[in-house]
Design a protein around this motif. Structure first.
Motif, PDB file in Angstrom:
ATOM      1  N   ALA A  81       0.624  -1.403   0.125  1.00 56.71           N
ATOM      2  CA  ALA A  81      -0.097  -0.050   0.133  1.00 56.71           C
ATOM      3  C   ALA A  81       0.882   1.225  -0.116  1.00 56.71           C
ATOM      4  N   GLY A  82       2.051   1.297   0.299  1.00 60.19           N
ATOM      5  CA  GLY A  82       2.753   2.438   0.566  1.00 60.19           C
ATOM      6  C   GLY A  82       3.650   2.459  -0.656  1.00 60.19           C
ATOM      7  N   ARG A  83       3.398   2.010  -1.702  1.00 57.92           N
ATOM      8  CA  ARG A  83       3.965   2.489  -2.925  1.00 57.92           C
ATOM      9  C   ARG A  83       3.894   3.837  -3.522  1.00 57.92           C
ATOM     10  N   PRO A  84       4.906   4.395  -4.153  1.00 58.55           N
ATOM     11  CA  PRO A  84       4.821   5.790  -4.566  1.00 58.55           C
ATOM     12  C   PRO A  84       4.016   5.728  -5.852  1.00 58.55           C
ATOM     13  N   PRO A  85       3.285   6.664  -6.219  1.00 51.65           N
ATOM     14  CA  PRO A  85       2.228   6.747  -7.365  1.00 51.65           C
ATOM     15  C   PRO A  85       3.311   6.600  -8.420  1.00 51.65           C
ATOM     16  N   SER A  86       2.904   5.808  -9.409  1.00 47.33           N
ATOM     17  CA  SER A  86       3.634   5.775 -10.897  1.00 47.33           C
ATOM     18  C   SER A  86       2.712   6.078 -11.931  1.00 47.33           C
ATOM     19  N   GLY A  87       3.019   6.765 -12.709  1.00 50.25           N
ATOM     20  CA  GLY A  87       2.258   7.143 -13.864  1.00 50.25           C
ATOM     21  C   GLY A  87       2.834   8.467 -14.715  1.00 50.25           C
ATOM     22  N   ARG A  88       2.293   8.478 -15.687  1.00 53.73           N
ATOM     23  CA  ARG A  88       2.647   9.533 -16.757  1.00 53.73           C
ATOM     24  C   ARG A  88       2.092  10.849 -16.291  1.00 53.73           C
ATOM     25  N   ASP A  89       1.126  10.835 -15.505  1.00 54.12           N
ATOM     26  CA  ASP A  89       0.487  12.142 -15.155  1.00 54.12           C
ATOM     27  C   ASP A  89       1.455  13.186 -14.167  1.00 54.12           C
ATOM     28  N   ILE A  90       1.831  12.340 -13.157  1.00 54.48           N
ATOM     29  CA  ILE A  90       2.929  12.983 -12.289  1.00 54.48           C
ATOM     30  C   ILE A  90       4.246  13.412 -12.875  1.00 54.48           C
ATOM     31  N   GLU A  91       4.733  12.395 -13.698  1.00 53.79           N
ATOM     32  CA  GLU A  91       5.896  12.799 -14.406  1.00 53.79           C
ATOM     33  C   GLU A  91       5.907  14.039 -15.269  1.00 53.79           C
ATOM     34  N   LEU A  92       4.634  14.105 -16.169  1.00 53.47           N
ATOM     35  CA  LEU A  92       4.339  15.338 -16.957  1.00 53.47           C
ATOM     36  C   LEU A  92       3.980  16.518 -16.318  1.00 53.47           C
ATOM     37  N   ALA A  93       3.502  16.257 -14.933  1.00 50.25           N
ATOM     38  CA  ALA A  93       3.228  17.631 -13.998  1.00 50.25           C
ATOM     39  C   ALA A  93       4.557  17.912 -13.419  1.00 50.25           C
ATOM     40  N   ASN A  94       5.385  17.086 -13.186  1.00 57.78           N
ATOM     41  CA  ASN A  94       6.616  17.400 -12.504  1.00 57.78           C
ATOM     42  C   ASN A  94       7.752  18.201 -13.706  1.00 57.78           C
ATOM     43  N   GLU A  95       7.431  17.684 -14.815  1.00 55.39           N
ATOM     44  CA  GLU A  95       8.592  18.405 -15.984  1.00 55.39           C
ATOM     45  C   GLU A  95       7.815  19.869 -16.197  1.00 55.39           C
TER      46      GLU A  95
END
Length: 160
Positions: free
Chosen positions: A85-99
């Motif tokens: 349950a404690g795994r970090p979120p993975s996905g393109r959405d968070i990567e794009l927002a961080n970029e």
């Protein structure tokens, strides 16, 4: 430095921060809800498994040993569930927002450097910033002096 660019970069920064926070909050809420539901189901299932395992182990070992073994198994299962349950979120959405967030921070830093260069240039060479303002003022003053000179010359000729 262009204030419109600064405002634009600040808006982008604010929006991306809001998107990142929203993505993280959704992930947190979904994870929390799934953890709670998993805990409820696991509690009922574990209670039944505990009961059946306890009855099976009591026939082999003593009641104390059976309860201790089942307690250790319960802790191991709980640890595995918390790790999953404690795994970090993975996905393109968070990567794009961080970029986008990083790009807007870089653009704001570039605008700040440009402003700093303008301010330091004005401090080191104050005449260079005053001259563009003074030239139109000097031109207006000269025109008004010529106008008053021609008017006074015309009035002298009229009186003579």
């Amino acid at each position: 430095m262009n204030m419109e660019n600064v405002v634009k970069h600040l808006r982008v920064l604010w929006r991306t921060d809001r998107i990142i926070a929203d993505i993280r909050l959704r992930h947190l809420l979904i994870g929390l809800g799934l953890r709670a539901f998993a805990a409820l189901i696991a509690a009922f299932g574990l209670l039944m498994l505990e009961l059946s395992a306890y009855f099976a182990l009591v026939q082999i070992w003593s009641a104390i040993a059976a309860a201790a073994i089942l307690g250790a198994v319960n802790f191991a299962i709980a640890a595995v569930l918390f790790i999953v349950a404690g795994r970090p979120p993975s996905g393109r959405d968070i990567e794009l927002a961080n970029e986008i967030h990083g790009a807007s921070i870089e653009a704001l830093q570039l605008e700040a450097r440009a402003l700093q260069a303008q301010v330091s240039g004005a401090v080191h060479h104050p005449l260079s910033t005053i001259v563009p303002v003074l030239l139109p003022l000097i031109a207006i003053i000269v025109k008004s002096l010529r106008k008053t000179a021609t008017e006074s010359a015309a009035s002298r000729e009229a009186h003579s």
